[in-house]
Write an enzyme that holds these catalytic residues in place. Sequence first.
Site, PDB file in Angstrom:
ATOM      1  N   GLU A 183       0.815  -1.221   0.000  1.00 53.78           N
ATOM      2  CA  GLU A 183       0.000   0.000   0.000  1.00 53.78           C
ATOM      3  C   GLU A 183       0.846   1.267   0.000  1.00 53.78           C
ATOM      4  O   GLU A 183       0.454   2.289  -0.549  1.00 53.78           O
ATOM      5  CB  GLU A 183      -0.956   0.024   1.191  1.00 53.78           C
ATOM      6  N   PHE A 208     -12.410  -6.404  13.797  1.00 44.50           N
ATOM      7  CA  PHE A 208     -11.310  -6.913  12.980  1.00 44.50           C
ATOM      8  C   PHE A 208     -10.907  -5.863  11.946  1.00 44.50           C
ATOM      9  O   PHE A 208     -11.749  -5.344  11.227  1.00 44.50           O
ATOM     10  CB  PHE A 208     -11.732  -8.210  12.284  1.00 44.50           C
ATOM     11  N   GLN A 209      -9.628  -5.556  11.884  1.00 44.57           N
ATOM     12  CA  GLN A 209      -9.070  -4.556  10.968  1.00 44.57           C
ATOM     13  C   GLN A 209      -9.689  -3.176  11.143  1.00 44.57           C
ATOM     14  O   GLN A 209      -9.787  -2.404  10.201  1.00 44.57           O
ATOM     15  CB  GLN A 209      -9.165  -5.039   9.514  1.00 44.57           C
ATOM     16  N   LYS A 240     -17.846   0.116   5.415  1.00 43.18           N
ATOM     17  CA  LYS A 240     -18.296  -0.863   4.426  1.00 43.18           C
ATOM     18  C   LYS A 240     -19.804  -0.765   4.159  1.00 43.18           C
ATOM     19  O   LYS A 240     -20.243  -0.900   3.009  1.00 43.18           O
ATOM     20  CB  LYS A 240     -17.941  -2.272   4.902  1.00 43.18           C
ATOM     21  N   MET A 298      24.280   8.328   3.259  1.00 39.36           N
ATOM     22  CA  MET A 298      24.150   9.653   3.848  1.00 39.36           C
ATOM     23  C   MET A 298      24.394   9.609   5.358  1.00 39.36           C
ATOM     24  O   MET A 298      25.015  10.501   5.929  1.00 39.36           O
ATOM     25  CB  MET A 298      22.766  10.233   3.543  1.00 39.36           C
TER      26      MET A 298
END
Lengths: 153, 573
Positions: free
Chosen positions: B50, B112-113, B162, B474
């Site tokens: 993602e 959940f999630q 949802k 760096m």
Amino acid sequence: MRKVISVIVENEHGVLARIVNLFAGRGYNIESLTVAPIPESNYSRMTIATEGDPEIFEQIAKQLNKLIPVYKVMESDNFIEKEMAMVKFPIDNSLSDIDALARCYNGNISNVSEDYIVVTVIDRAVRIDNFIKGIKKFSPIEIVRSGVSVIDR
Amino acid sequence: MKMTGAKIVIESMIKENVEVVFGYPGGAIMNVYDEIYKQNLFQHILTRHEQAAVHAADGYARATGKVGVAFLTSGPGFTNGVTGLATAYTDSIPLVVISGQVPTSLIGTDAFQEIDAVGISRPCTKHNFLVKDVKDLAYIIKEAFYIAQSGRPGPVHIDIPKDVTAQMTEFVYPKEIDLKTYKPTTKGNKRQIKKVVEAIKEAKKPLVYIGGGAVLSNSAELVREFVNTTQIPAVETLMAKGVLRYDNPLNLGMVGMHGTYAANMAMSEADLIISLGARFDDRVTGKLEEFAKNAKVVHIDIDPTSISKIVQVDYPIVGDLKNVLETMMSLVKSEINPEDYEYFRSIVKRYNELHPLSYHDSDKVLKPEWVIQKTGEILGDKAIISTDVGQHQMWTAQYYPFSFPRQFVTSGGLGTMGFGFPAAMGVKRGVPDKVSINFSGDGSILMNIQEFVTAYEYKLPVINIVLNNNYLGMVRQWQTMFYDDRLAETDLSVQPDFVKLVEACGGKGYRVKTKTEFEEALKDAITQKVPVFIDVIIDRREIVLPMVPAGESLANTIVEYKDPKQLENKDEK
Ligand SMILES: Cc1ncc(C[n+]2csc(CCOP(=O)(O)OP(=O)(O)O)c2C)c(N)n1
Ligand SMILES: [Mg+2]
């Protein structure tokens, strides 16, 4: 330096969190915060008392204005400012002494129960500070301050 | 017409002329993905992480100037995307990122999630929304696109539960939008603009300081006109590369920590700094008390909070740079005499002659600066250049010949390693007729290496030129210079066989150690239809110069540094 900022915001999900996060994330102080809907509108008013240098206030005001749901940010040296405090005392104090003191700060006795006297006062924040100092000798049990409300003169 | 929330999301994308969405599905956003399946008006690119989806949308936005779009699922899908949001936010890149959320009835139950997505994105987006009613959805999407690209641009996040994507409502996409609480100032104050022209007229050593705002507001043409008409020397920030051509004699190059000697000295000596969409970042100013000590400051910016935030400004102008410059140009032409700045031009010219950008080239080992210059010679304006973060990023900024705005895509404000490759995929998708190069490091490239699969699948032939120093270079540079060369956890001697790795993903790999090998590899890479990895073995101990050590004044720019451990220096003895 202390300053009070009055912010009009859209009354929507998460708007309080946005304002508070802004202060927390940028390290600005919030001394007190008062929020309530503005009658007959979709807006709320948040009154924020804060501490800092003038440049900080300038940034705070600009940062607040930048938030999408903020409609207006008002700062003024010409505000009428009031704050409320409620104090609970043990019943063994002199009612008349407490009443007299409360009156000096636009207040009165709100309730007397078997055990406690409750006093409510409404005044400028600095005056409330004085009031709280003045009541020490009456052994207050609990002090509740409201945060400030302001209106332009 | 009545339709589901999911369909409304799709229809709204079409109304906004979205041609590509980068994303990754999951439970909470499945209704939307089902509608993606049923349509063919825009492309969906399935990245393999993602974070890459959001960076790809970001790269697309930077290269095209359009809004980039990404879709994520709830919970871990969203949190994986947060670095992408933060990266876009600090560089003011217009994105609309839509995430699924657990159903409204489950919000607050630790479902959940479930994660408080708007709570997380609040400080790293320009604005965000939790959609609670399908009836608000179309309006919110319209609002999101409007907010993302107006004023100071930025990413906007929409979290959609949802059940909201399942519910039906009438689809009406608003044509116009009017937000009472959001009205960015676009026109600059005329009187103030006059004062600025007056100040420029009086100045003896004026200096133009160009920032990313000049790119975002599409003002490059006007900035060029302003600089060329007034003949005032100019310095640029990392984000402003390409606004002025690299070969414009008035362009002193990048200013700040790894800026050119001439740019840093000009900043220290100027008596008037004319800031065009720059924000006085600490990587630019160096020690603040010493910064532009002799100068009055003009600051033109669309964002009032940028003005007088870091440096006290004498002539603030809030407005769209393009509008302000248009107004200003009409005055400039008649009022300003370019001859007046001849003296200052001669001073900065001398600075440039004294310490031009330079490096010690070698025939024994490849120098990263040479690799970048060579790429510039071969590709020039035919390529759009992305980078990751580290030494290679600074060398790219210093040595690639940038000639047009939006040619340089880099994570400036956040400095996100792992940005370059997915961003370069977005660039390729948005501007297919340019070669998409990503200059990367051996550390950064591994942070989104999985995208070789995506780039292969979607035929996005990005060329990754990885300047491999076997170091987190760096950080290693700072350790060498300021920590007595104690190289804590920066040695990347253990590496995968990159050629095999990318070829396993369908890509094409090259490993090069000499100039000829590099040239041949690059020329071959340009003909490839698959993503490419050129593993360029460079001098490990090369450092980025010039350098202003953190917290030092720009006037103390270091131009030479002898590293006893560097191969070249040893050989010289
Ligand atoms: C996500 C992330 N983690 C850590 C850093 C800190 N950091 C900045 S540059 C750098 C080294 C990058 O190494 P490499 O990609 O090999 O580039 P080089 O400097 O060697 O060219 C690190 C670790 C960062 N910028 N981003
Ligand atoms: Mg490296």
